[in-house]
Design a protein around this motif. Structure first.
Motif, PDB file in Angstrom:
ATOM      1  N   THR A  92      -9.187 -10.609 -13.699  1.00 40.81           N
ATOM      2  CA  THR A  92      -8.143 -10.621 -14.724  1.00 40.81           C
ATOM      3  C   THR A  92      -7.781  -9.208 -15.160  1.00 40.81           C
ATOM      4  O   THR A  92      -6.608  -8.892 -15.340  1.00 40.81           O
ATOM      5  N   MET A  93      -8.790  -8.356 -15.306  1.00 37.48           N
ATOM      6  CA  MET A  93      -8.515  -6.967 -15.684  1.00 37.48           C
ATOM      7  C   MET A  93      -7.614  -6.303 -14.647  1.00 37.48           C
ATOM      8  O   MET A  93      -6.631  -5.649 -14.992  1.00 37.48           O
ATOM      9  N   ALA A  94      -7.938  -6.494 -13.380  1.00 38.88           N
ATOM     10  CA  ALA A  94      -7.180  -5.853 -12.303  1.00 38.88           C
ATOM     11  C   ALA A  94      -5.797  -6.475 -12.119  1.00 38.88           C
ATOM     12  O   ALA A  94      -4.793  -5.763 -12.051  1.00 38.88           O
ATOM     13  N   ASN A  95      -5.727  -7.792 -12.063  1.00 39.64           N
ATOM     14  CA  ASN A  95      -4.473  -8.460 -11.710  1.00 39.64           C
ATOM     15  C   ASN A  95      -3.512  -8.649 -12.883  1.00 39.64           C
ATOM     16  O   ASN A  95      -2.304  -8.522 -12.714  1.00 39.64           O
ATOM     17  N   SER A  96      -4.027  -8.951 -14.049  1.00 35.37           N
ATOM     18  CA  SER A  96      -3.153  -9.244 -15.187  1.00 35.37           C
ATOM     19  C   SER A  96      -2.823  -8.014 -16.027  1.00 35.37           C
ATOM     20  O   SER A  96      -1.760  -7.953 -16.638  1.00 35.37           O
ATOM     21  N   PHE A  97      -3.767  -7.072 -16.077  1.00 31.70           N
ATOM     22  CA  PHE A  97      -3.542  -5.891 -16.903  1.00 31.70           C
ATOM     23  C   PHE A  97      -3.353  -4.612 -16.079  1.00 31.70           C
ATOM     24  O   PHE A  97      -2.975  -3.581 -16.625  1.00 31.70           O
ATOM     25  N   GLY A  98      -3.664  -4.684 -14.795  1.00 33.05           N
ATOM     26  CA  GLY A  98      -3.573  -3.487 -13.959  1.00 33.05           C
ATOM     27  C   GLY A  98      -4.633  -2.461 -14.303  1.00 33.05           C
ATOM     28  O   GLY A  98      -4.474  -1.270 -14.049  1.00 33.05           O
ATOM     29  N   LEU A  99      -5.731  -2.926 -14.892  1.00 32.30           N
ATOM     30  CA  LEU A  99      -6.816  -2.043 -15.321  1.00 32.30           C
ATOM     31  C   LEU A  99      -7.915  -2.039 -14.255  1.00 32.30           C
ATOM     32  O   LEU A  99      -8.610  -3.042 -14.085  1.00 32.30           O
ATOM     33  N   PRO A 100      -8.066  -0.928 -13.538  1.00 32.02           N
ATOM     34  CA  PRO A 100      -9.152  -0.848 -12.554  1.00 32.02           C
ATOM     35  C   PRO A 100     -10.505  -0.968 -13.248  1.00 32.02           C
ATOM     36  O   PRO A 100     -10.726  -0.349 -14.296  1.00 32.02           O
ATOM     37  N   ILE A 101     -11.376  -1.756 -12.684  1.00 36.86           N
ATOM     38  CA  ILE A 101     -12.667  -2.025 -13.323  1.00 36.86           C
ATOM     39  C   ILE A 101     -13.510  -0.746 -13.441  1.00 36.86           C
ATOM     40  O   ILE A 101     -14.286  -0.599 -14.386  1.00 36.86           O
ATOM     41  N   ASP A 102     -13.335   0.200 -12.501  1.00 37.53           N
ATOM     42  CA  ASP A 102     -14.091   1.450 -12.603  1.00 37.53           C
ATOM     43  C   ASP A 102     -13.633   2.284 -13.803  1.00 37.53           C
ATOM     44  O   ASP A 102     -14.440   2.974 -14.413  1.00 37.53           O
ATOM     45  N   VAL A 103     -12.358   2.192 -14.162  1.00 37.16           N
ATOM     46  CA  VAL A 103     -11.864   2.874 -15.366  1.00 37.16           C
ATOM     47  C   VAL A 103     -12.463   2.219 -16.606  1.00 37.16           C
ATOM     48  O   VAL A 103     -12.869   2.912 -17.543  1.00 37.16           O
ATOM     49  N   LEU A 104     -12.545   0.897 -16.605  1.00 33.43           N
ATOM     50  CA  LEU A 104     -13.130   0.182 -17.745  1.00 33.43           C
ATOM     51  C   LEU A 104     -14.612   0.491 -17.896  1.00 33.43           C
ATOM     52  O   LEU A 104     -15.108   0.657 -19.006  1.00 33.43           O
ATOM     53  N   ASN A 105     -15.322   0.615 -16.781  1.00 35.46           N
ATOM     54  CA  ASN A 105     -16.768   0.826 -16.824  1.00 35.46           C
ATOM     55  C   ASN A 105     -17.175   2.291 -16.939  1.00 35.46           C
ATOM     56  O   ASN A 105     -18.361   2.582 -17.076  1.00 35.46           O
ATOM     57  N   GLU A 106     -16.216   3.190 -16.900  1.00 38.66           N
ATOM     58  CA  GLU A 106     -16.495   4.625 -17.042  1.00 38.66           C
ATOM     59  C   GLU A 106     -16.979   4.909 -18.467  1.00 38.66           C
ATOM     60  O   GLU A 106     -16.303   4.552 -19.434  1.00 38.66           O
ATOM     61  N   PRO A 107     -18.159   5.537 -18.616  1.00 38.60           N
ATOM     62  CA  PRO A 107     -18.663   5.815 -19.965  1.00 38.60           C
ATOM     63  C   PRO A 107     -17.759   6.730 -20.793  1.00 38.60           C
ATOM     64  O   PRO A 107     -17.642   6.565 -21.995  1.00 38.60           O
ATOM     65  N   ASP A 108     -17.105   7.689 -20.134  1.00 41.34           N
ATOM     66  CA  ASP A 108     -16.200   8.590 -20.838  1.00 41.34           C
ATOM     67  C   ASP A 108     -14.862   7.883 -21.055  1.00 41.34           C
ATOM     68  O   ASP A 108     -14.206   7.493 -20.087  1.00 41.34           O
ATOM     69  N   PRO A 109     -14.434   7.707 -22.301  1.00 45.06           N
ATOM     70  CA  PRO A 109     -13.200   6.954 -22.565  1.00 45.06           C
ATOM     71  C   PRO A 109     -11.907   7.679 -22.199  1.00 45.06           C
ATOM     72  O   PRO A 109     -10.828   7.104 -22.285  1.00 45.06           O
ATOM     73  N   SER A 110     -11.979   8.934 -21.757  1.00 49.44           N
ATOM     74  CA  SER A 110     -10.751   9.688 -21.474  1.00 49.44           C
ATOM     75  C   SER A 110      -9.944   9.083 -20.328  1.00 49.44           C
ATOM     76  O   SER A 110      -8.713   9.069 -20.383  1.00 49.44           O
TER      77      SER A 110
END
Length: 128
Positions: free
Chosen positions: A40-58
């Motif tokens: 859902t993160m990838a397909n519906s929001f276009g949010l790569p899971i590695d970006v979501l799981n990256e500890p640095d929020p930048s």
């Protein structure tokens, strides 16, 4: 008008997906819930899971600016992330700052403030 109807339909579909993920967690089908969440993160929001799981929020902050999601979809994304809190301390520390960034964007860019989100911001302070 047509765009608004499309966004409303998408938000309703996302709410159903979130309910399904929560149901899978209740049934202790955590792996299946995780797969559906990532999809859902990838397909519906276009949010790569590695970006979501990256500890640095930048990197997430950059993605948030570039994605330019409408307010309704941002609010839906915040729902998904909020219900990921509590899984583990390390996950909480990764997700909480990103939730704050979403709430800030909703407030600053879209001028939208929900009482629910204000309460959630207070709750996530314990994870920061």
């Amino acid at each position: 008008m047509y765009r608004r109807d499309l966004i409303t339909a998408e938000i309703e579909r996302l709410a159903q997906v979130l309910a399904r993920i929560m149901g899978l967690k209740v049934e202790l089908k955590l792996e299946e819930a995780g797969l559906l969440f990532n999809e859902t993160m990838a397909n519906s929001f276009g949010l790569p899971i590695d970006v979501l799981n990256e500890p640095d929020p930048s990197s997430f902050e950059n993605w948030l600016q570039e994605s330019d999601l409408p307010a309704e979809k941002l609010d839906s994304l915040s729902e998904f992330l909020y219900y990921e809190l509590g899984i583990s301390q390390s996950k909480n520390q990764i997700i909480a700052p990103k939730l704050n960034l979403i709430y800030e964007q909703l407030s600053n860019k879209h001028k939208i403030v929900h009482l629910v989100n204000l309460h959630r911001q207070k709750v996530i302070q314990q994870y920061l």
